[in-house]
Design a protein around this motif. Structure first.
Motif, PDB file in Angstrom:
ATOM      1  N   TYR A  93       0.861  -1.175   0.000  1.00  0.00           N
ATOM      2  CA  TYR A  93       0.000   0.000   0.000  1.00  0.00           C
ATOM      3  C   TYR A  93       0.904   1.234   0.000  1.00  0.00           C
ATOM      4  O   TYR A  93       1.628   1.486   0.957  1.00  0.00           O
ATOM      5  N   ARG A  98      -4.133   6.047  -4.147  1.00  0.00           N
ATOM      6  CA  ARG A  98      -5.277   5.147  -4.013  1.00  0.00           C
ATOM      7  C   ARG A  98      -5.684   4.764  -5.420  1.00  0.00           C
ATOM      8  O   ARG A  98      -5.590   5.550  -6.335  1.00  0.00           O
ATOM      9  N   GLU A 105      -9.173  -0.006   1.871  1.00  0.00           N
ATOM     10  CA  GLU A 105      -7.968  -0.819   1.714  1.00  0.00           C
ATOM     11  C   GLU A 105      -8.269  -2.187   1.119  1.00  0.00           C
ATOM     12  O   GLU A 105      -7.498  -2.701   0.329  1.00  0.00           O
TER      13      GLU A 105
END
Length: 119
Positions: A93, A98, A105
């Motif tokens: 991540y 994003r 997530e």
């Protein structure tokens, strides 16, 4: 065919129109929220790229660099317990990035899978 339409047909058309207007009014705020998320995602991606431009020649991977670019690394369980060659899922991540404007997530795409059979 000029003239009045029957009351029954008017009522049906009027009901459909009201339903359509309600649907549009309900949809607009959701779409505006998605637009804001996309704008934010675009801004964050630009910020990520600007950070990356500062580090074009990385000779050593340090904890500071990892902290700058990576939010977290999630390592999944092996498909077969206690196996050294079983596939294992790894998700990376990145900070400020994003995917597809979705901040959840669990909905982020898988970045990499590691197969320990090479080891």
């Amino acid at each position: 065919m000029l003239g009045r339409i029957p009351n029954e047909q008017y009522n049906v058309l009027s009901t459909e129109y009201v339903q359509e207007q309600k649907l549009i009014k309900d949809t607009i705020p959701k779409l505006e929220e998605q637009l804001e998320q996309l704008k934010s995602s675009f801004f964050n991606t630009e910020r990520f790229v600007e950070k990356a431009k500062q580090y074009t020649e990385i000779k050593e991977l340090t904890q500071e660099l990892l902290g700058l670019f990576i939010e977290k690394i999630a390592v999944g369980e092996r498909s077969k317990k206690y196996s050294r060659t079983a596939a294992q899922e790894i998700r990376i991540y990145y900070r400020d990035v994003r995917f597809e404007g979705n901040p959840e997530e669990d909905d982020l795409p898988e970045v990499a899978k590691k197969d320990d059979s090479a080891a």
